[in-house]
Design an enzyme around this catalytic site. Structure first.
Site, PDB file in Angstrom:
ATOM      1  N   HIS A   1     -77.261  19.340   6.436  1.00 53.09           N
ATOM      2  CA  HIS A   1     -77.192  18.243   7.417  1.00 53.09           C
ATOM      3  C   HIS A   1     -77.332  16.874   6.773  1.00 53.09           C
ATOM      4  CE1 HIS A   1     -77.058  20.624  11.125  1.00 53.09           C
ATOM      5  NE2 HIS A   1     -77.809  21.498  10.489  1.00 53.09           N
TER       6      HIS A   1
ATOM      7  N   ASN B   1     -71.717  20.851   7.757  1.00 52.31           N
ATOM      8  CA  ASN B   1     -73.168  21.027   7.863  1.00 52.31           C
ATOM      9  C   ASN B   1     -73.609  22.386   7.333  1.00 52.31           C
ATOM     10  OD1 ASN B   1     -73.952  18.540   8.925  1.00 52.31           O
ATOM     11  ND2 ASN B   1     -73.473  19.159  11.022  1.00 52.31           N
TER      12      ASN B   1
ATOM     13  N   ASP C   1     -62.899  12.682  16.590  1.00 51.13           N
ATOM     14  CA  ASP C   1     -63.725  13.848  16.293  1.00 51.13           C
ATOM     15  C   ASP C   1     -63.452  14.306  14.859  1.00 51.13           C
ATOM     16  OD1 ASP C   1     -65.470  16.139  17.581  1.00 51.13           O
ATOM     17  OD2 ASP C   1     -63.927  17.137  16.381  1.00 51.13           O
TER      18      ASP C   1
ATOM     19  N   ASP D   1     -74.889  13.841   7.518  1.00 49.81           N
ATOM     20  CA  ASP D   1     -75.278  12.482   7.916  1.00 49.81           C
ATOM     21  C   ASP D   1     -74.566  11.438   7.067  1.00 49.81           C
ATOM     22  OD1 ASP D   1     -76.934  13.557   9.793  1.00 49.81           O
ATOM     23  OD2 ASP D   1     -78.808  13.210   8.691  1.00 49.81           O
TER      24      ASP D   1
ATOM     25  N   GLU E   1     -70.583  14.417  16.208  1.00 47.11           N
ATOM     26  CA  GLU E   1     -69.571  13.934  15.268  1.00 47.11           C
ATOM     27  C   GLU E   1     -68.448  13.187  15.976  1.00 47.11           C
ATOM     28  OE1 GLU E   1     -68.317  18.254  16.195  1.00 47.11           O
ATOM     29  OE2 GLU E   1     -70.127  17.042  16.132  1.00 47.11           O
TER      30      GLU E   1
END
Length: 320
Positions: free
Chosen positions: A211, A206, A198, A215, A241
């Protein structure tokens, strides 16, 4: 009930292995524009076109004899008036006193493309039989076409398999592949460790950078995990994630060492815009009592322990 069978919306014909018509319904006789008595105890060849007759001998009889069924076979039947119609045939063999073949016919009004191609090939073969040299050339051409179509089909199947098993954003395997691979590994009953990964404070990435940057971080992390693991494991995107890493034939101590090494490698990587990130990792190793659910739950429990105790480290479920 018998009247409904005789006039059902599909044709029915019962054959023996010699192709003799033992029974048929009124719908089939009507489509062929004949009386039932004209067809009973006659050979199926009476109503088969030349191409369909070739298909019966080269495909239908071998398949029904060996496998006991034929599905969605396209063929052409002749009527008493000399016209012809196309049908889809489904057939099944039953072992009674003597083998019996039940055939169900559905009449179709439009030729499908590959039926046309097959008919053209069969016509070419018929003509080729008249001249040996032509036959050789036609067969070579057909074989070449078959190989080309086979190669295209294999490539399409490969691409479809990749599309259905790969996460479009990160290039890692997706959840569907993870589930299928886990089923296979669990059935093999081999040693297996799982690492849940994680990204620490990913929401902040973000919220701060957007975002699109998030990505980019996910994609680079996926590549980093894959490159670092090499052939020791499989990287899958578990969701958001989170990543799940499968480590076949890796024991608990080795799995924890790998997780700690991944933690350091990711921490040393430079990411665009965000500079550096850290990850938390939870590890579990399969026991004889484990199911897929319990194996992942123990890895998840270890991950949550890490997240609640400072993050940026790896812990094995055995340590809890």
């Amino acid at each position: 009930m018998m009247n409904r069978f005789e006039h059902s919306p599909c044709g029915y014909m019962q054959l023996n292995l010699d192709g003799e018509i033992l029974n048929l319904n009124e719908t089939m006789a009507k489509w062929l524009k004949m009386d039932k008595q004209q067809l009973l105890h006659q050979s199926i060849e009476k109503v088969l076109s030349k191409v369909s007759m070739m298909m019966f001998y080269s495909y239908f009889y071998p398949k029904i004899s060996i496998q006991g069924h034929v599905e969605e076979m396209l063929l052409t039947l002749k009527t008493a008036e000399g016209t012809s119609d196309s049908y889809v045939l489904n057939a099944k063999k039953f072992e009674e006193k003597t083998p019996i073949i039940d055939c169900v016919f559905m009449r179709i009004n439009r030729r499908v493309d590959h039926e046309k191609e097959l008919r053209n090939v069969q016509y070419a073969l018929q003509d080729a039989l008249k001249q040996n040299q032509i036959a050789v050339e036609a067969l070579e051409k057909i074989n070449q076409q078959i190989e080309e179509q086979k190669a295209k089909l294999e490539q399409m199947n490969l691409e479809l398999s990749q599309i259905s098993h790969v996460d479009a954003l990160t290039g890692a395997y997706n959840r569907r592949y993870l589930n299928e691979r886990m089923e296979e590994i669990m059935q093999e009953k081999v040693l297996l460790s799982v690492i849940m990964v994680d990204i620490d404070h990913f929401k902040k990435v973000n919220d701060t950078y957007g975002h699109l940057t998030g990505d980019v971080v996910l994609t680079k992390l996926s590549k980093c995990l894959s490159n670092t693991l090499g052939d020791k494991g499989i990287v899958t995107r578990y969701g958001g994630e989170e990543f799940a890493l499968l480590l076949p034939l890796i024991n608990a101590d080795e799995a924890l060492e790998i997780a700690q090494f991944l933690n350091r490698e990711v921490g040393n990587q430079e990411f665009e815009v965000v500079d550096h990130i850290t990850i938390s990792l939870g590890v579990s190793t399969r026991t004889e009592e484990d199911t897929i659910t319990t194996l992942f739950k123990r890895a998840d429990d270890a991950l949550y322990y890490v997240k609640n105790n400072g993050r940026n480290q790896a812990v094995h479920a055995n340590q809890l």
